[in-house]
Scaffold this motif. Structure first.
Motif, short mmCIF file in Angstrom:
data_model
loop_
_atom_site.label_atom_id
_atom_site.label_comp_id
_atom_site.label_asym_id
_atom_site.label_seq_id
_atom_site.Cartn_x
_atom_site.Cartn_y
_atom_site.Cartn_z
N UNK A 140 31.43 38.01 21.93
CA UNK A 140 32.53 37.55 22.76
C UNK A 140 33.68 38.52 22.91
N UNK A 141 33.54 39.76 22.39
CA UNK A 141 34.65 40.72 22.49
C UNK A 141 34.55 41.64 23.70
N UNK A 142 33.45 41.51 24.45
CA UNK A 142 33.27 42.31 25.66
C UNK A 142 32.80 41.42 26.81
N UNK A 143 33.23 41.78 28.01
CA UNK A 143 32.77 41.15 29.24
C UNK A 143 32.24 42.26 30.15
N UNK A 144 31.18 41.97 30.88
CA UNK A 144 30.78 42.87 31.96
C UNK A 144 30.93 42.16 33.29
N UNK A 145 31.41 42.91 34.27
CA UNK A 145 31.55 42.39 35.62
C UNK A 145 30.83 43.33 36.59
N UNK A 146 29.99 42.75 37.43
CA UNK A 146 29.28 43.53 38.45
C UNK A 146 29.87 43.23 39.81
N UNK A 147 29.97 44.26 40.65
CA UNK A 147 30.69 44.11 41.91
C UNK A 147 29.92 44.71 43.09
N UNK A 148 30.30 44.28 44.26
CA UNK A 148 29.75 44.86 45.48
C UNK A 148 30.30 46.26 45.74
N UNK A 191 31.79 47.08 35.27
CA UNK A 191 32.85 47.43 34.32
C UNK A 191 32.68 46.63 33.04
N UNK A 192 32.83 47.32 31.91
CA UNK A 192 32.86 46.68 30.59
C UNK A 192 34.32 46.54 30.19
#
Length: 387
Positions: A203-211, A216-217
Motif C-alpha cells: 500500500x505504499x505505492x500506486x501506479x497510474x496508467x494514462x492515455x 507513473x509510480x
C-alpha cells in the motif's frame, strides 16, 4: 523439483521445510511438522478445481440500461454491477437476488470495486465526477468524494482498506481516506486521462496508467512521483504490480506489454507478438506468469522469469476484452467481443471450455477466490454465474 506454473503445489514438502528452517531461525524442529502440514493443506487447495467443468448456474437480467462493469467479492458470495442507469446493484450470487440498489449518482456508474479481501465496502466511480463509498450490508452511502473535474474512469482500494485511489479524465488521480471521507492527496503529472490505477500489496505505492503513453509510480505517503515509466508509443490500457511488489506489467495500444523493475523503474523486457492493441496485461498470483490479451483476438502467456512466450491462446473470433488467472494459476479466463468466454490451460494454451450463451460482447469476467465460480458480464445486459 518445482513446476513453473504452480511452485507450491508440486514441490517436495520435506525439502521446502528444510529450506524454510535454514532461512528462518524461528522455525524450530518442534514446529517443522506444523509447517509441513500447512504446506500440504496449501498443496491440496491449489490442486482443487483443476479439472472443473463449469455450468451455467444463474442468468440475471440486471439493469434496464447497459452494464458498465461487474465485480465479485473475495468469496464470490456477492457481486456488484454498474450501469448507464446511474446505479450500482448488489447481488446475492447463490440466489441471484438483488440485495441493494445504490442510488445517488447523477450520471453513468462506470468504475466499481469491493474492498477485498474484507468485502464490507463498495466504491463506485461515476461520470458525474464523484466517487461514493457504500456499506455492503446496509446499502447506505458512507461518503461522497468530490474534487475531480471530469469523469472518473478507474478506482482501487489499497489492500489494507484504509485508502481509495480514483483516476479521472481530468488527468489526475486522487487519494481518499476511507474513514473520514477526506481527500488525502492529488497526484498530478499526467497530460491525458488516467485510465488505470492500483496499489502494491504493502500500500505504499500506486501506479497510474494514462492515455499520455506513460505510467507513473507514486509514493502514497507524500504524493511524490517515484518513477515515470516511459517506453510505450501509444495509449496505456492497463498497469499492475506483481503480488511480491518487485515488478510491474503494463499494456498498451501499441500492441506490446512491458515488464518493469518496480524498485528502480527500469524496463526489463518488451513482450511482443500481437498485431493489435493490448487490452489488458496481468500477473498470476505468484508473479511468475503474465497474461496479455489483445484486440487481435488472441492472448499470450509469458514467463516473468525468462520473459519468453510459453503459450498462445487462439480461438476467439473477436477482440479479447478481459483476461485473468484463476487463483491456482493454472487456468486463464478470457472474455471476448465474440460473445463467449473461454477457459485455457495456462501452460499449454489449450482451450479447455467455451462458455456460451451471451448474445453480445463479454466485457467483464472473473474467477472468485476459490476458483470454482466465474461471473461474466455482457453488453446483452445480462450477467451469468457459472459453477
Amino acid at each position: 523439483m518445482t513446476c513453473p506454473a504452480l511452485p507450491i503445489s508440486c514441490t517436495d514438502v520435506t525439502a521446502l521445510v528444510g529450506e524454510i528452517r535454514r532461512a528462518e531461525p524461528l522455525i524450530t524442529a518442534s514446529l517443522s511438522d506444523l509447517v509441513r502440514r500447512l504446506i500440504q493443506r496449501l498443496q491440496e487447495k491449489l490442486r482443487q478445481h483443476s479439472d472443473h467443468t463449469f455450468y451455467l448456474f444463474k442468468l440475471l437480467r440486471v439493469h434496464i440500461l447497459p452494464l458498465t462493469n461487474v465485480a465479485l467479492n473475495k468469496s464470490g458470495s456477492r457481486f456488484i454491477t454498474g450501469s448507464y442507469d446511474r446505479t450500482c446493484k448488489v447481488w446475492d450470487s447463490l440466489s441471484g437476488e438483488p440485495l441493494h440498489t445504490l442510488h445517488g449518482h447523477g450520471n453513468v456508474v462506470y468504475a466499481i470495486a469491493f474492498n477485498n479481501p474484507y468485502g464490507d465496502k463498495i466504491a463506485t466511480g461515476s461520470f458525474d465526477k464523484t466517487c461514493k463509498l457504500w456499506s455492503v450490508e446496509a446499502g447506505t452511502c458512507y461518503h461522497t468524494f468530490r474534487g475531480h473535474t471530469a469523469e472518473i474512469m478507474c478506482l482501487s482500494f489499497n489492500p489494507q482498506s484504509t485508502l481509495l485511489v480514483t483516476g479521472s479524465v481530468d488527468t489526475t488521480a486522487k487519494l481518499w481516506d476511507i474513514q473520514n471521507g477526506e481527500e488525502v492527496l492529488t497526484l498530478t503529472g499526467h497530460s491525458a486521462e488516467v485510465v488505470s490505477v492500483s496499489f502494491n500489496t504493502s500500500g505504499d505505492r500506486i501506479i497510474s496508467g494514462s492515455l499520455d503513453y506513460t505510467v507513473v509510480v507514486w509514493d502514497t505517503r507524500t504524493g511524490r512521483k517515484v518513477y515515470t515509466l516511459i517506453g510505450h508509443c501509444a495509449e496505456i490500457s492497463s498497469a499492475a504490480f506483481s503480488w511480491g511488489r518487485s515488478m510491474i506489467v503494463t499494456g498498451s495500444v501499441d500492441s506490446t506489454s512491458m515488464l518493469w523493475d518496480a524498485t528502480n523503474g527500469k524496463c526489463l523486457a518488451v513482450l511482443t507478438g500481437h498485431n493489435d492493441g493490448i487490452v489488458q496485461s496481468s500477473f498470476d498470483y505468484t508473479g511468475k506468469l503474465i497474461a496479455a490479451a489483445s484486440a487481435d483476438g488472441t492472448a499470450r502467456i509469458f514467463s516473468a522469469v525468462t520473459r519468453k512466450c510459453i503459450a498462445k491462446l487462439e480461438g476467439h473470433e473477436g477482440a479479447i476484452s478481459q483476461i485473468s488467472f484463476n487463483p491456482q494459476g493454472n487456468r486463464v479466463l478470457t472474455g471476448s467481443s465474440d460473445s463467449t468466454a473461454r477457459i485455457w490451460d495456462a501452460q499449454t494454451g489449450q482451450c479447455l471450455q467455451v462458455l456460451e450463451g451471451h448474445r453480445d460482447e463479454i466485457f467483464s469476467c472473473a474467477f472468485n477466490y476459490e476458483g470454482n465460480m466465474i461471473i461474466t458480464g455482457s453488453r446483452d445486459n445480462t450477467c451469468r454465474i457459472w459453477r
